[in-house]
Scaffold this motif. Structure first.
Motif, PDB file in Angstrom:
ATOM      1  N   GLN A 284       0.771  -1.190   0.085  1.00 29.77           N
ATOM      2  CA  GLN A 284       0.016   0.293   0.110  1.00 29.77           C
ATOM      3  C   GLN A 284       0.806   1.192  -0.138  1.00 29.77           C
ATOM      4  O   GLN A 284       2.025   1.323   0.432  1.00 29.77           O
ATOM      5  CB  GLN A 284      -1.006   0.085   1.266  1.00 29.77           C
ATOM      6  CG  GLN A 284      -2.024   1.034   1.207  1.00 29.77           C
ATOM      7  CD  GLN A 284      -3.015   1.018   2.390  1.00 29.77           C
ATOM      8  OE1 GLN A 284      -2.726   0.650   3.318  1.00 29.77           O
ATOM      9  NE2 GLN A 284      -4.241   0.895   1.831  1.00 29.77           N
ATOM     10  N   LEU A 286       0.608   5.125   1.077  1.00 26.00           N
ATOM     11  CA  LEU A 286      -0.606   6.294   1.927  1.00 26.00           C
ATOM     12  C   LEU A 286       0.336   7.410   1.540  1.00 26.00           C
ATOM     13  O   LEU A 286       1.365   7.767   2.079  1.00 26.00           O
ATOM     14  CB  LEU A 286      -0.441   5.707   3.127  1.00 26.00           C
ATOM     15  CG  LEU A 286      -0.905   4.292   3.564  1.00 26.00           C
ATOM     16  CD1 LEU A 286      -0.594   3.851   4.936  1.00 26.00           C
ATOM     17  CD2 LEU A 286      -2.499   4.389   3.108  1.00 26.00           C
ATOM     18  N   ALA A 288      -0.555  11.205   3.620  1.00 24.24           N
ATOM     19  CA  ALA A 288      -1.282  11.762   4.645  1.00 24.24           C
ATOM     20  C   ALA A 288      -0.841  13.154   5.011  1.00 24.24           C
ATOM     21  O   ALA A 288       0.376  13.395   4.929  1.00 24.24           O
ATOM     22  CB  ALA A 288      -1.290  10.655   5.810  1.00 24.24           C
ATOM     23  N   ASP A 345      -7.899   0.538  -3.087  1.00 26.78           N
ATOM     24  CA  ASP A 345      -7.241   1.185  -1.721  1.00 26.78           C
ATOM     25  C   ASP A 345      -5.693   1.026  -1.651  1.00 26.78           C
ATOM     26  O   ASP A 345      -5.184   0.809  -0.354  1.00 26.78           O
ATOM     27  CB  ASP A 345      -7.911   1.008  -0.471  1.00 26.78           C
ATOM     28  CG  ASP A 345      -9.177   1.645  -0.569  1.00 26.78           C
ATOM     29  OD1 ASP A 345      -9.591   2.510  -1.133  1.00 26.78           O
ATOM     30  OD2 ASP A 345     -10.408   1.078   0.178  1.00 26.78           O
ATOM     31  N   LEU A 348      -3.652   5.423  -1.283  1.00 26.43           N
ATOM     32  CA  LEU A 348      -4.726   6.066  -0.322  1.00 26.43           C
ATOM     33  C   LEU A 348      -4.362   7.433  -0.205  1.00 26.43           C
ATOM     34  O   LEU A 348      -3.057   7.721   0.624  1.00 26.43           O
ATOM     35  CB  LEU A 348      -4.980   5.428   0.942  1.00 26.43           C
ATOM     36  CG  LEU A 348      -6.286   5.456   1.530  1.00 26.43           C
ATOM     37  CD1 LEU A 348      -7.644   5.286   0.661  1.00 26.43           C
ATOM     38  CD2 LEU A 348      -6.108   4.615   2.826  1.00 26.43           C
ATOM     39  N   THR A 350      -5.340  10.452   2.482  1.00 22.56           N
ATOM     40  CA  THR A 350      -6.167  10.409   3.616  1.00 22.56           C
ATOM     41  C   THR A 350      -5.644  11.391   4.577  1.00 22.56           C
ATOM     42  O   THR A 350      -4.533  11.682   4.622  1.00 22.56           O
ATOM     43  CB  THR A 350      -6.307   9.189   4.511  1.00 22.56           C
ATOM     44  OG1 THR A 350      -7.370   9.252   5.537  1.00 22.56           O
ATOM     45  CG2 THR A 350      -5.103   8.806   4.527  1.00 22.56           C
ATOM     46  N   ILE A 355      -5.066   7.556  10.256  1.00 21.30           N
ATOM     47  CA  ILE A 355      -4.170   6.322  10.222  1.00 21.30           C
ATOM     48  C   ILE A 355      -3.943   6.218  11.381  1.00 21.30           C
ATOM     49  O   ILE A 355      -3.177   5.160  11.600  1.00 21.30           O
ATOM     50  CB  ILE A 355      -2.778   7.060   9.444  1.00 21.30           C
ATOM     51  CG1 ILE A 355      -3.062   7.346   7.880  1.00 21.30           C
ATOM     52  CG2 ILE A 355      -1.429   6.000   9.403  1.00 21.30           C
ATOM     53  CD1 ILE A 355      -3.651   6.411   7.041  1.00 21.30           C
ATOM     54  N   LEU A 360       1.381  -0.474  10.383  1.00 21.24           N
ATOM     55  CA  LEU A 360       1.642  -0.188   8.823  1.00 21.24           C
ATOM     56  C   LEU A 360       2.790  -1.227   8.594  1.00 21.24           C
ATOM     57  O   LEU A 360       3.862  -0.974   8.906  1.00 21.24           O
ATOM     58  CB  LEU A 360       1.962   1.336   8.610  1.00 21.24           C
ATOM     59  CG  LEU A 360       0.863   2.215   8.802  1.00 21.24           C
ATOM     60  CD1 LEU A 360       1.494   3.672   8.653  1.00 21.24           C
ATOM     61  CD2 LEU A 360      -0.403   2.126   7.902  1.00 21.24           C
ATOM     62  N   ALA A 363       4.227  -0.982   3.648  1.00 15.72           N
ATOM     63  CA  ALA A 363       3.578   0.303   3.304  1.00 15.72           C
ATOM     64  C   ALA A 363       4.906   1.373   2.940  1.00 15.72           C
ATOM     65  O   ALA A 363       5.676   1.479   3.428  1.00 15.72           O
ATOM     66  CB  ALA A 363       2.525   0.882   4.298  1.00 15.72           C
ATOM     67  N   PHE A 365       4.872   4.997   3.218  1.00 15.09           N
ATOM     68  CA  PHE A 365       3.795   6.139   3.995  1.00 15.09           C
ATOM     69  C   PHE A 365       4.443   7.417   3.806  1.00 15.09           C
ATOM     70  O   PHE A 365       5.793   7.422   4.180  1.00 15.09           O
ATOM     71  CB  PHE A 365       3.817   5.524   5.337  1.00 15.09           C
ATOM     72  CG  PHE A 365       2.832   6.534   5.999  1.00 15.09           C
ATOM     73  CD1 PHE A 365       1.714   7.150   5.534  1.00 15.09           C
ATOM     74  CD2 PHE A 365       2.906   6.287   7.721  1.00 15.09           C
ATOM     75  CE1 PHE A 365       1.040   8.012   6.389  1.00 15.09           C
ATOM     76  CE2 PHE A 365       1.945   6.996   8.399  1.00 15.09           C
ATOM     77  CZ  PHE A 365       1.011   8.098   7.624  1.00 15.09           C
ATOM     78  N   THR A 389       8.108  -1.457   5.819  1.00 17.64           N
ATOM     79  CA  THR A 389       7.455  -0.139   5.801  1.00 17.64           C
ATOM     80  C   THR A 389       8.466   0.805   5.563  1.00 17.64           C
ATOM     81  O   THR A 389       9.588   0.812   6.143  1.00 17.64           O
ATOM     82  CB  THR A 389       6.634   0.043   6.885  1.00 17.64           C
ATOM     83  OG1 THR A 389       5.420  -0.502   6.730  1.00 17.64           O
ATOM     84  CG2 THR A 389       6.033   1.487   6.910  1.00 17.64           C
TER      85      THR A 389
END
Length: 446
Positions: A284, A286, A288, A345, A348, A350, A355, A360, A363, A365, A389
């Motif tokens: 994923q 992410l 944010a 998703d 993402l 967000t 979060i 996580l 990921a 991030f 991650t």
């Protein structure tokens, strides 16, 4: 409160914003006594509900107070631990004449000031200091003759020498430059600088007349390596700092990256492009950012449902995604990859608050506008990282929207200062704006 303490021990009075900044602040005042005005407890009660970081801080502090609770809080105080002082709760005090003449409204801030004045007069033999992150309250306290300080436990000591991650050397040995182009790397011990003074993942620009080379200090192989320019998902670096940034972002051994710089230098765009370039390595991606409402008003004041309320705050992240999409045709493989990831998703965008609490794993991030986070928030985010991650923090320490943070106390500066030299951390400060000539001109002149 008793006068049992020796006169050299200080008395610190805490404002509400100190607790909302760091719920563990009681541990950071050595053997000095602490006073919590009753007004602070009243204000904390208003912050207990909610999903923002200040709500978390309020709840955690209330739990700490629950463990310390007892009638002696209002008289003898409670000990905070070995080699530490005691904590007292001070009830409200009448406004002295000097405050009645200066401040007509009995606001929470003014009630805290009245308690601080009372303690100051009662314990003249001891140094009494009001601790607040509110500059205006500190100015009011000084006007009344009170000593006051910012909460500086997590501040960067000297922002002027904050780690940049990049150094430039002119008139460098041309033979070393030639060797780096021929071999691509040299042992760190043979680099014409003291290896001990070269932090892990430090970047350099070496120049000699018309010759130049970009290099980095590879801690894992103990070598100095030439940095080559790479394109990431259609985004090509336009300057040395952007080239260094992509080097760190695309390096799987570097798990934590911070990118600082003014608007338009490409921090978030580079991070997103690097994430998409490596989409098969992570489950994923992410993106944010913290929501810091304008004029310090909660987003609840905005019309619409949740998505409509937070939408405007997320637009800059969607704009960066649009820049990348525009590099490709509508039916291209890259566009299909992005759209498929969004549907599942796996990509993402967000608010950061959504979060919180997650663990996580695998990921990529990206945390944008990290200068609006406290050091504690940054720590909380990083400690959520599971196996596989990678976390990227981007921001500009000169553009802080939070009313209780500054260039020294924000989470991005704190992270950069504390993580310098760690083998899985890299930092790059981007200087040149690449958005447009107009944007760069405005950034420099206005």
């Amino acid at each position: 409160m008793t006068a049992r303490k020796k006169s050299t021990a200080k008395i610190f009075i805490l404002d509400t914003n100190v607790i909302l900044h760091d719920h563990k602040c009681l541990d950071n005042f050595e053997d000095n006594d602490l006073i919590l005005p009753i007004t602070v407890l009243e204000e904390l009660d208003k912050f207990k509900k909610g999903s923002d970081q200040i709500n978390f801080q309020a709840r955690e502090f209330v739990r700490i107070m629950d463990k310390l609770a007892g009638e002696q809080l209002f008289s003898e105080g409670v000990p905070l631990g070995k080699d530490k002082g005691r904590l007292f709760i001070a009830t409200g005090k009448p406004f002295p004449t000097v405050m009645e003449e200066s401040f007509s409204d009995k606001t929470p801030d003014h009630r805290i000031l009245s308690i601080a004045l009372f303690i100051h007069e009662k314990f003249k033999e001891r140094t009494v200091i009001l601790i607040s992150k509110d500059i205006n309250l500190r100015m009011k306290a000084k006007s009344l003759g009170l000593k006051t300080e910012d909460y500086e436990n997590d501040k960067v000591k000297n922002i002027e020498i904050l780690y940049k991650g990049v150094e430039t050397f002119d008139d460098f040995d041309p033979e070393v430059i030639d060797l780096l182009y021929k071999t691509g790397a040299i042992p760190r011990a043979k680099f014409p600088m003291n290896p001990a003074d070269t932090p892990a993942n430090q970047y350099f620009i070496l120049r000699n007349n018309n010759q130049s080379v970009l290099i980095w200090c590879d801690h894992f192989t103990d070598t100095i390596r030439r940095v080559e320019k790479h394109t990431a998902f259609g985004i090509e670096p336009r300057n040395a700092e952007q080239t260094f940034s992509l080097n760190a972002l695309l390096n799987p051994d570097i798990k934590l990256v911070s990118l600082s710089g003014k608007a338009g230098t490409g921090k978030t765009l580079l991070a997103l492009a690097a994430a998409l370039q490596q989409n098969k390595m992570y489950k994923q991606i992410l993106l944010a950012r913290p929501i810091v409402p304008l004029s310090n008003r909660d987003i609840g004041f905005l019309p619409g449902d949740v998505k409509e309320k937070i939408g405007p705050y997320m637009l800059p992240l969607f704009d960066n995604l649009s820049v990348i999409k525009n590099r490709f045709g509508a039916q291209s493989k890259e566009i299909n990859v992005i759209e498929d990831m969004q549907k599942r998703d796996e990509l993402l965008i967000t608010p950061l608050a959504y979060i919180r609490g997650r663990s996580l794993s695998d990921a990529f991030f990206i945390v944008d506008e990290a200068q609006n986070l406290t050091p504690h928030e940054v720590k909380t985010i990083i400690t959520r990282a599971g196996e596989g991650t990678k976390i990227i923090f981007t921001g500009d320490v000169h553009q802080i929207d939070s009313p209780y943070l500054d260039m020294q106390s924000n989470g991005l500066a704190y992270l950069t200062d504390k993580m310098k030299g760690q083998d899985i951390f890299a930092h790059v400060n981007l200087i040149k704006g690449e958005r447009s000539y107009l944007a760069e001109l405005a950034s420099n002149l206005l």
